[in-house]
Design an enzyme around this catalytic site. Sequence first.
Site, mmCIF file in Angstrom:
data_model
loop_
_atom_site.group_PDB
_atom_site.id
_atom_site.type_symbol
_atom_site.label_atom_id
_atom_site.label_comp_id
_atom_site.label_asym_id
_atom_site.label_seq_id
_atom_site.Cartn_x
_atom_site.Cartn_y
_atom_site.Cartn_z
ATOM 1 N N THR A 8 0.609 -3.086 1.114
ATOM 2 C CA THR A 8 1.007 -2.979 1.938
ATOM 3 C C THR A 8 0.030 -3.837 2.816
ATOM 4 O OG1 THR A 8 -2.040 -1.761 1.771
ATOM 5 C CG2 THR A 8 -0.070 -0.463 0.819
ATOM 6 N N HIS A 25 -11.587 3.982 1.654
ATOM 7 C CA HIS A 25 -10.728 3.284 -0.174
ATOM 8 C C HIS A 25 -12.417 2.804 -0.009
ATOM 9 C CE1 HIS A 25 -6.714 4.380 1.140
ATOM 10 N NE2 HIS A 25 -6.690 3.945 0.378
ATOM 11 N N LYS A 83 -10.424 -2.988 -0.099
ATOM 12 C CA LYS A 83 -9.098 -3.119 0.232
ATOM 13 C C LYS A 83 -9.463 -4.074 2.209
ATOM 14 C CE LYS A 83 -6.390 0.540 1.946
ATOM 15 N NZ LYS A 83 -5.254 -0.580 0.831
HETATM 16 P P1 NAD Z 1 -5.592 -6.400 -6.378
HETATM 17 O O1 NAD Z 1 -6.409 -7.255 -5.061
HETATM 18 O O2 NAD Z 1 -6.741 -5.731 -6.894
HETATM 19 O O3 NAD Z 1 -4.871 -7.099 -7.123
HETATM 20 C C1 NAD Z 1 -3.606 -7.965 -6.242
HETATM 21 C C2 NAD Z 1 -3.435 -8.903 -7.272
HETATM 22 O O4 NAD Z 1 -2.056 -9.581 -6.835
HETATM 23 C C3 NAD Z 1 -3.936 -10.187 -7.252
HETATM 24 O O5 NAD Z 1 -4.789 -10.206 -8.552
HETATM 25 C C4 NAD Z 1 -3.983 -11.646 -6.385
HETATM 26 O O6 NAD Z 1 -4.262 -12.548 -7.672
HETATM 27 C C5 NAD Z 1 -2.681 -11.596 -7.258
HETATM 28 N N1 NAD Z 1 -1.031 -12.227 -5.861
HETATM 29 C C6 NAD Z 1 -1.904 -12.290 -5.097
HETATM 30 N N2 NAD Z 1 -1.072 -13.235 -4.984
HETATM 31 C C7 NAD Z 1 0.232 -13.892 -5.969
HETATM 32 C C8 NAD Z 1 0.966 -14.447 -6.377
HETATM 33 N N3 NAD Z 1 2.258 -15.140 -5.157
HETATM 34 N N4 NAD Z 1 1.666 -13.790 -7.549
HETATM 35 C C9 NAD Z 1 1.584 -13.348 -7.881
HETATM 36 N N5 NAD Z 1 0.136 -12.466 -7.756
HETATM 37 C C10 NAD Z 1 -0.481 -13.119 -6.529
HETATM 38 O O7 NAD Z 1 -5.236 -5.306 -5.432
HETATM 39 P P2 NAD Z 1 -4.690 -4.364 -5.657
HETATM 40 O O8 NAD Z 1 -5.640 -3.311 -5.500
HETATM 41 O O9 NAD Z 1 -4.684 -3.500 -6.889
HETATM 42 O O10 NAD Z 1 -3.778 -4.045 -4.740
HETATM 43 C C11 NAD Z 1 -2.605 -4.545 -4.005
HETATM 44 C C12 NAD Z 1 -2.100 -4.310 -3.197
HETATM 45 O O11 NAD Z 1 -1.336 -2.918 -3.062
HETATM 46 C C13 NAD Z 1 -2.539 -3.886 -2.665
HETATM 47 O O12 NAD Z 1 -2.040 -3.899 -0.900
HETATM 48 C C14 NAD Z 1 -3.219 -2.124 -1.709
HETATM 49 O O13 NAD Z 1 -3.572 -1.574 -0.912
HETATM 50 C C15 NAD Z 1 -2.005 -1.727 -2.334
HETATM 51 N N6 NAD Z 1 -1.873 -0.473 -3.329
HETATM 52 C C16 NAD Z 1 -0.620 0.367 -2.583
HETATM 53 C C17 NAD Z 1 -0.627 1.770 -3.582
HETATM 54 C C18 NAD Z 1 0.718 2.044 -3.110
HETATM 55 O O14 NAD Z 1 0.571 3.666 -4.034
HETATM 56 N N7 NAD Z 1 1.684 2.025 -2.843
HETATM 57 C C19 NAD Z 1 -1.274 1.784 -4.865
HETATM 58 C C20 NAD Z 1 -2.665 1.166 -5.022
HETATM 59 C C21 NAD Z 1 -3.097 -0.113 -3.521
#
Ligand code: NAD
Length: 268
Positions: free
Chosen positions: A100, A155, A159
Site C-alpha cells: 500500500t 494499525h 506501519k
Molecule cells: P514490512 O516492513 O514488515 O515488510 C516489507 C518487507 O519488504 C521488508 O522485509 C523489506 O526488507 C522488504 N523489501 C523492501 N524493499 C525490497 C526489495 N527491493 N526487494 C525485496 N524486498 C524488499 O511490512 P509489512 O507489514 O509486511 O507490509 C508490507 C506492505 O504490505 C505494506 O505496504 C503494508 O501496508 C502492506 N499490507 C497489505 C495488506 C493487504 O492485505 N493488501 C496487508 C498487510 C500489509
Amino acid sequence: MIRAGIVGAGGRMGQALIRSVLEAKGIEIAGVSERPGSSLIGKDPGEAAFTGKIGIKAKDTPKKAFKTSDVIIDFSSPEASMHHLEYAVETDKAIVIGTTGFSKQQRNKIKKMGKETRIVMAPNMSVGINLLLKLVNTAATALGDPYDVEIVETHHRHKKDAPSGTAIRIAEEAAKALSRNFDETAVYCRKGIIGERKTKEIGIQTLRAGDVVGDHTIIFATPGERIELTHKAQSRDTFANGAVKAAIWLVEKPRGLYDMHDVLNLKD
Ligand code: NAD
C-alpha cells in the site's frame, strides 16, 4: 503445481505468506527475495517464518524468483513493488501486489501495466474487508447525504503509510456510492478552529498503536442515529491467505488489472 515467488519474504507479511503457501494446496514456493542488505539474504526464510527450512535461500535480487515462478506475491514497499511490476511486464509473469501507499502517479502507471501483464492489486486481501466494501456501498446508497460519513483506522506502530490503503479504499467506495469526488470530499485528521462539518465531507482518521494488525470502522451518523460497520483483522494470516488465493486464481487469467472483488467473485 503452481510455482510462487515471494518477494519481501523477511517482512511481517512475507513471513505470513511463506506459512500460507506451505499450507495451501496446489501451490509451492519456487523463489524468495529480500532487499539488498537484509539479514535474510543467503538464508532459508522458513526459519524466520517458524515453518522449518523450506529448502530455498533468499536472494538480494528478484530475478531468480521471477525465473522459477508462475506468479509473484509482493508485499514490500511502493518503490520496490514498482520495480517488481516492471519486471513482471518484462518477463510476462503474473503478480499479486499487496503493498500500500502508492502515489497517484504510481497508481496510474500500474493501471497502464495491467494492459501488459496479469496483476491482482488490493490494499486489503481479506475476505472480510472485501465483503465490508460491498456493505459500505449498500449502506451509503441507502442512507445518502443526510448521514455524515467518517472512517477510523488503527494499525501497529511500525506501519509506514497513512491513512491505510484500506481506509482510502473504503472512503472511495462510499464516495462512489454517494456520487462524490473523492479528492474533493476527503478530510484527513482535523485540528484547530475549523468550523462546522461540511455535509459532504468524508472524514478519515488514523491511529497508530502497539501491535494492532488492522482495524477499520466506517460511521454513518445523522441526528438521532448512527450505524457503524467494523472489521478487525486478528492475524496477518487472513491477508496472506487472500493473497495466495489471488495467486492461484490469477495464473490462468488473461492480462489485466484485477482486484479482490474479481478473485472473490463479489462484482455485481
Ligand atoms: P514490512 O516492513 O514488515 O515488510 C516489507 C518487507 O519488504 C521488508 O522485509 C523489506 O526488507 C522488504 N523489501 C523492501 N524493499 C525490497 C526489495 N527491493 N526487494 C525485496 N524486498 C524488499 O511490512 P509489512 O507489514 O509486511 O507490509 C508490507 C506492505 O504490505 C505494506 O505496504 C503494508 O501496508 C502492506 N499490507 C497489505 C495488506 C493487504 O492485505 N493488501 C496487508 C498487510 C500489509
